[in-house]
Design a protein around this motif. Structure first.
Motif, PDB file in Angstrom:
ATOM      1  N   GLN A  98       0.832  -1.186   0.000  1.00 26.08           N
ATOM      2  CA  GLN A  98       0.000   0.000   0.000  1.00 26.08           C
ATOM      3  C   GLN A  98       0.874   1.247   0.000  1.00 26.08           C
ATOM      4  O   GLN A  98       1.820   1.347   0.764  1.00 26.08           O
ATOM      5  N   VAL A  99       0.541   2.184  -0.857  1.00 24.02           N
ATOM      6  CA  VAL A  99       1.327   3.407  -0.963  1.00 24.02           C
ATOM      7  C   VAL A  99       0.908   4.375   0.127  1.00 24.02           C
ATOM      8  O   VAL A  99      -0.292   4.583   0.362  1.00 24.02           O
ATOM      9  N   GLN A 100       1.882   4.960   0.787  1.00 22.18           N
ATOM     10  CA  GLN A 100       1.567   5.956   1.805  1.00 22.18           C
ATOM     11  C   GLN A 100       2.700   6.952   1.955  1.00 22.18           C
ATOM     12  O   GLN A 100       3.840   6.697   1.586  1.00 22.18           O
ATOM     13  N   LEU A 101       2.334   8.109   2.492  1.00 25.53           N
ATOM     14  CA  LEU A 101       3.286   9.164   2.840  1.00 25.53           C
ATOM     15  C   LEU A 101       3.236   9.321   4.356  1.00 25.53           C
ATOM     16  O   LEU A 101       2.144   9.438   4.927  1.00 25.53           O
ATOM     17  N   VAL A 102       4.401   9.343   4.977  1.00 19.02           N
ATOM     18  CA  VAL A 102       4.471   9.455   6.426  1.00 19.02           C
ATOM     19  C   VAL A 102       5.334  10.652   6.794  1.00 19.02           C
ATOM     20  O   VAL A 102       6.512  10.716   6.420  1.00 19.02           O
ATOM     21  N   GLN A 145       9.419  27.687  20.340  1.00 18.58           N
ATOM     22  CA  GLN A 145       9.209  29.094  20.642  1.00 18.58           C
ATOM     23  C   GLN A 145       9.450  29.935  19.384  1.00 18.58           C
ATOM     24  O   GLN A 145      10.147  29.501  18.462  1.00 18.58           O
ATOM     25  N   PRO A 146       8.882  31.124  19.346  1.00 16.09           N
ATOM     26  CA  PRO A 146       9.130  32.007  18.198  1.00 16.09           C
ATOM     27  C   PRO A 146      10.621  32.212  17.966  1.00 16.09           C
ATOM     28  O   PRO A 146      11.388  32.382  18.933  1.00 16.09           O
ATOM     29  N   GLY A 147      11.007  32.173  16.696  1.00 22.53           N
ATOM     30  CA  GLY A 147      12.402  32.340  16.329  1.00 22.53           C
ATOM     31  C   GLY A 147      13.182  31.044  16.206  1.00 22.53           C
ATOM     32  O   GLY A 147      14.290  31.044  15.667  1.00 22.53           O
ATOM     33  N   GLU A 148      12.622  29.968  16.709  1.00 18.53           N
ATOM     34  CA  GLU A 148      13.304  28.674  16.639  1.00 18.53           C
ATOM     35  C   GLU A 148      13.040  27.987  15.298  1.00 18.53           C
ATOM     36  O   GLU A 148      12.338  28.520  14.430  1.00 18.53           O
ATOM     37  N   SER A 149      13.632  26.796  15.162  1.00 24.06           N
ATOM     38  CA  SER A 149      13.573  26.067  13.887  1.00 24.06           C
ATOM     39  C   SER A 149      13.006  24.668  14.080  1.00 24.06           C
ATOM     40  O   SER A 149      13.072  24.099  15.171  1.00 24.06           O
ATOM     41  N   LEU A 150      12.457  24.136  12.999  1.00 25.16           N
ATOM     42  CA  LEU A 150      12.018  22.743  12.929  1.00 25.16           C
ATOM     43  C   LEU A 150      12.298  22.225  11.533  1.00 25.16           C
ATOM     44  O   LEU A 150      12.297  23.007  10.572  1.00 25.16           O
ATOM     45  N   ARG A 151      12.488  20.916  11.433  1.00 21.68           N
ATOM     46  CA  ARG A 151      12.652  20.286  10.123  1.00 21.68           C
ATOM     47  C   ARG A 151      11.638  19.170  10.000  1.00 21.68           C
ATOM     48  O   ARG A 151      11.634  18.222  10.787  1.00 21.68           O
ATOM     49  N   LEU A 152      10.777  19.292   9.007  1.00 17.64           N
ATOM     50  CA  LEU A 152       9.786  18.266   8.733  1.00 17.64           C
ATOM     51  C   LEU A 152      10.307  17.317   7.657  1.00 17.64           C
ATOM     52  O   LEU A 152      10.997  17.743   6.725  1.00 17.64           O
ATOM     53  N   SER A 153       9.962  16.045   7.818  1.00 11.04           N
ATOM     54  CA  SER A 153      10.335  15.032   6.839  1.00 11.04           C
ATOM     55  C   SER A 153       9.085  14.288   6.392  1.00 11.04           C
ATOM     56  O   SER A 153       8.130  14.133   7.157  1.00 11.04           O
ATOM     57  N   CYS A 154       9.118  13.815   5.162  1.00 14.21           N
ATOM     58  CA  CYS A 154       8.005  13.033   4.622  1.00 14.21           C
ATOM     59  C   CYS A 154       8.584  11.981   3.691  1.00 14.21           C
ATOM     60  O   CYS A 154       9.314  12.320   2.746  1.00 14.21           O
ATOM     61  N   ALA A 155       8.276  10.730   3.967  1.00 13.08           N
ATOM     62  CA  ALA A 155       8.791   9.633   3.159  1.00 13.08           C
ATOM     63  C   ALA A 155       7.648   8.875   2.505  1.00 13.08           C
ATOM     64  O   ALA A 155       6.655   8.541   3.168  1.00 13.08           O
ATOM     65  N   ALA A 156       7.811   8.598   1.221  1.00 13.46           N
ATOM     66  CA  ALA A 156       6.837   7.797   0.485  1.00 13.46           C
ATOM     67  C   ALA A 156       7.278   6.343   0.504  1.00 13.46           C
ATOM     68  O   ALA A 156       8.470   6.046   0.404  1.00 13.46           O
ATOM     69  N   SER A 157       6.324   5.449   0.630  1.00 11.47           N
ATOM     70  CA  SER A 157       6.635   4.024   0.611  1.00 11.47           C
ATOM     71  C   SER A 157       5.568   3.267  -0.161  1.00 11.47           C
ATOM     72  O   SER A 157       4.462   3.759  -0.356  1.00 11.47           O
ATOM     73  N   GLY A 158       5.924   2.047  -0.567  1.00  8.86           N
ATOM     74  CA  GLY A 158       4.998   1.240  -1.346  1.00  8.86           C
ATOM     75  C   GLY A 158       5.517   1.049  -2.759  1.00  8.86           C
ATOM     76  O   GLY A 158       6.644   1.400  -3.085  1.00  8.86           O
ATOM     77  N   SER A 159       4.650   0.501  -3.594  1.00  7.79           N
ATOM     78  CA  SER A 159       5.029   0.185  -4.968  1.00  7.79           C
ATOM     79  C   SER A 159       4.865   1.413  -5.863  1.00  7.79           C
ATOM     80  O   SER A 159       3.833   1.612  -6.500  1.00  7.79           O
ATOM     81  N   ILE A 160       5.908   2.218  -5.907  1.00  8.97           N
ATOM     82  CA  ILE A 160       5.898   3.495  -6.616  1.00  8.97           C
ATOM     83  C   ILE A 160       6.797   3.409  -7.832  1.00  8.97           C
ATOM     84  O   ILE A 160       7.960   3.044  -7.719  1.00  8.97           O
ATOM     85  N   ARG A 161       6.255   3.762  -8.987  1.00 11.36           N
ATOM     86  CA  ARG A 161       7.070   3.756 -10.202  1.00 11.36           C
ATOM     87  C   ARG A 161       7.840   5.059 -10.364  1.00 11.36           C
ATOM     88  O   ARG A 161       9.006   5.050 -10.761  1.00 11.36           O
ATOM     89  N   SER A 162       7.188   6.163 -10.086  1.00 12.85           N
ATOM     90  CA  SER A 162       7.866   7.449 -10.226  1.00 12.85           C
ATOM     91  C   SER A 162       7.170   8.484  -9.363  1.00 12.85           C
ATOM     92  O   SER A 162       5.991   8.336  -9.011  1.00 12.85           O
ATOM     93  N   ILE A 163       7.930   9.532  -9.029  1.00  9.52           N
ATOM     94  CA  ILE A 163       7.417  10.625  -8.201  1.00  9.52           C
ATOM     95  C   ILE A 163       7.606  11.926  -8.948  1.00  9.52           C
ATOM     96  O   ILE A 163       8.720  12.244  -9.364  1.00  9.52           O
ATOM     97  N   GLY A 164       6.537  12.663  -9.097  1.00  9.82           N
ATOM     98  CA  GLY A 164       6.608  13.972  -9.720  1.00  9.82           C
ATOM     99  C   GLY A 164       6.847  15.032  -8.669  1.00  9.82           C
ATOM    100  O   GLY A 164       7.700  14.898  -7.805  1.00  9.82           O
ATOM    101  N   VAL A 215       2.575   1.335  -9.111  1.00  4.38           N
ATOM    102  CA  VAL A 215       2.448   0.055  -9.815  1.00  4.38           C
ATOM    103  C   VAL A 215       0.973  -0.311  -9.913  1.00  4.38           C
ATOM    104  O   VAL A 215       0.248  -0.261  -8.926  1.00  4.38           O
ATOM    105  N   GLY A 216       0.540  -0.643 -11.109  1.00  2.00           N
ATOM    106  CA  GLY A 216      -0.856  -0.976 -11.333  1.00  2.00           C
ATOM    107  C   GLY A 216      -1.725   0.203 -11.679  1.00  2.00           C
ATOM    108  O   GLY A 216      -2.896   0.036 -12.036  1.00  2.00           O
ATOM    109  N   GLY A 217      -1.178   1.404 -11.545  1.00  2.00           N
ATOM    110  CA  GLY A 217      -1.945   2.598 -11.879  1.00  2.00           C
ATOM    111  C   GLY A 217      -1.870   2.914 -13.365  1.00  2.00           C
ATOM    112  O   GLY A 217      -0.989   2.439 -14.072  1.00  2.00           O
ATOM    113  N   ARG A 218      -2.818   3.742 -13.811  1.00  2.00           N
ATOM    114  CA  ARG A 218      -2.826   4.121 -15.227  1.00  2.00           C
ATOM    115  C   ARG A 218      -2.448   5.571 -15.422  1.00  2.00           C
ATOM    116  O   ARG A 218      -2.221   6.011 -16.556  1.00  2.00           O
ATOM    117  N   TYR A 219      -2.387   6.337 -14.323  1.00  2.25           N
ATOM    118  CA  TYR A 219      -2.005   7.738 -14.423  1.00  2.25           C
ATOM    119  C   TYR A 219      -1.523   8.207 -13.058  1.00  2.25           C
ATOM    120  O   TYR A 219      -1.719   7.538 -12.041  1.00  2.25           O
TER     121      TYR A 219
END
Length: 121
Positions: free
Chosen positions: A1-5, A13-32, A102-106
């Motif tokens: 099953q394809v998913q993004l996590v 606090q104001p002025g501080e930093s954060l880094r967000l991450s997102c990983a795709a998993s599953g049967s993926i042919r290509s990512i736009g 995988v298995g998709g048409r578009y």
């Protein structure tokens, strides 16, 4: 099953930093294009930043110069480095990706489950 996590949200606090991450998993042919959206309480979900498969990025005006989007195609991941955070950046942040599976048409858009970012003193 394809998913993004997503990961990396939290309380800062104001002025501080954060880094967000997102990983795709599953049967993926290509990512736009991949992107980050955010939704504050009572508001619509808006684009924060997006990046094409070739690495061209665009940003919403209020985050230009503070946020940086990047991607690692080998890891099927997209990142959002957020610096100089402000209280108005508080929202649930969602990643999305234009995937040909995988298995998709578009290509189809997939969404992550969201991660909370809270900026407060």
């Amino acid at each position: 099953q394809v998913q993004l996590v997503e990961s990396g949200g939290g309380l800062v606090q104001p002025g501080e930093s954060l880094r967000l991450s997102c990983a795709a998993s599953g049967s993926i042919r290509s990512i736009g294009s991949m992107g980050w959206y955010r939704q504050a309480p009572g508001k619509q979900r808006d684009l924060v930043a997006a990046i094409t498969s070739g690495g061209t990025a665009n940003y919403e005006d209020s985050v230009k110069g503070r946020f940086t989007i990047s991607r690692d195609n080998a890891k099927k991941s997209v990142y959002l480095q957020m610096n100089s955070l402000k209280p108005e950046d508080t929202a649930v942040y969602y990643c999305n990706a234009d995937l040909f599976v995988v298995g998709g048409r578009y290509n189809q858009i997939y969404w992550g489950q969201g991660t909370q970012v809270t900026v407060s003193s």
